[in-house]
Design a protein around this motif. Structure first.
Motif, short mmCIF file in Angstrom:
data_model
loop_
_atom_site.label_atom_id
_atom_site.label_comp_id
_atom_site.label_asym_id
_atom_site.label_seq_id
_atom_site.Cartn_x
_atom_site.Cartn_y
_atom_site.Cartn_z
N GLN A 160 0.92 -1.22 -0.10
CA GLN A 160 0.18 0.12 0.04
C GLN A 160 0.82 1.29 0.02
N LYS A 161 1.77 1.41 0.73
CA LYS A 161 2.84 2.48 0.60
C LYS A 161 3.47 2.80 -0.61
N LYS B 144 2.30 2.01 -3.42
CA LYS B 144 1.03 2.30 -4.26
C LYS B 144 0.96 3.91 -3.94
N ASN B 145 1.00 4.22 -2.83
CA ASN B 145 0.64 5.72 -2.56
C ASN B 145 1.76 6.59 -2.80
N GLN B 146 2.88 6.15 -2.97
CA GLN B 146 4.02 6.90 -3.30
C GLN B 146 4.00 7.70 -4.59
N GLN B 147 4.26 8.99 -4.94
CA GLN B 147 4.19 9.86 -5.93
C GLN B 147 5.34 9.36 -6.74
#
Length: 170
Positions: free
Chosen positions: A160-161, A163-166
Motif C-alpha cells: 500500500q505504501k 502504491k501511495n508514493q508519488q
C-alpha cells in the motif's frame, strides 16, 4: 599422497628405482620428500597391490593395537605405519593425539556425513489425540495463524505504501 592417481604413484616409484633423486622427484611433483620416501617404503613392503585398496575403515581394536605399539614399543610411528600399510603415518599420529585428548579412550567416528534433515514424526489424527494433546495442538495452530496474520498485514502495508508514493520526476 591422496592427490595422485595409481599410475602417477607407480611412475614415481619406478623413477626412484631407476635411480632418480628422491628430493628432485619430490620437488618436481610438488610434494614433501618424506611423503615420497614413505610411498617407496610402503610399496617395497607390501607390493604394488597396496595402491589398489579402497579407503579402509579401521576398527577400534586395530587402532588400540597400533597406538599401544607406538607408545610402548621400540619402533617409530613411521615404521609401524609402513608395517601395517596405513596410507600416511599422520593417521597414526592423529589417532594417538585423539586417544590422549579423549582421556585414553578410542572414540569411533561414524562414517559419512550426518543427516541434515530429521524425519518428521507421524502425527496422530485429531480424533486420536487426548484432551491435553488437542489443547496443545490448537494453541500451536492459533499461534501460527496469528503470526501468519501479522506477516500478511505487514506485507499489505508495504504494498500500500508503494502504491501511495508519488512517482519520481526524471
Amino acid at each position: 599422497m591422496g592427490k595422485f592417481s595409481k599410475q602417477e604413484k607407480l611412475a614415481m616409484y619406478q623413477r626412484v628405482k631407476d635411480g632418480a633423486s628422491k628430493r628432485g622427484l619430490a620437488r618436481e611433483y610438488g610434494i614433501n620428500d618424506a611423503d615420497l620416501k614413505y610411498l617407496i617404503r610402503l610399496i617395497d613392503t607390501h607390493g604394488v597391490e597396496i595402491l589398489d585398496r579402497e579407503k579402509p575403515h579401521y576398527s577400534k581394536e586395530f587402532k588400540t593395537k597400533l597406538i599401544k605399539e607406538a607408545e610402548f614399543g621400540e619402533e617409530s610411528i613411521r615404521d609401524i605405519a609402513v608395517k601395517y600399510g596405513l596410507r600416511t603415518p599422520s593417521m597414526l599420529r592423529n589417532w594417538i593425539k585423539e586417544f590422549k585428548t579423549n582421556n585414553y579412550v578410542i572414540v569411533e567416528k561414524k562414517l559419512g556425513r550426518p543427516p541434515t534433515m530429521t524425519k518428521p514424526k507421524p502425527q496422530k489424527s485429531y480424533e486420536e489425540m487426548t484432551a491435553e494433546e488437542k489443547v496443545r495442538f490448537l494453541e500451536q495452530k492459533t499461534e501460527y495463524l496469528e503470526a501468519e496474520n501479522e506477516y500478511l498485514k505487514k506485507v499489505k502495508a508495504v504494498v500500500q505504501k508503494r502504491k501511495n508514493q508519488q512517482p519520481r520526476k526524471k
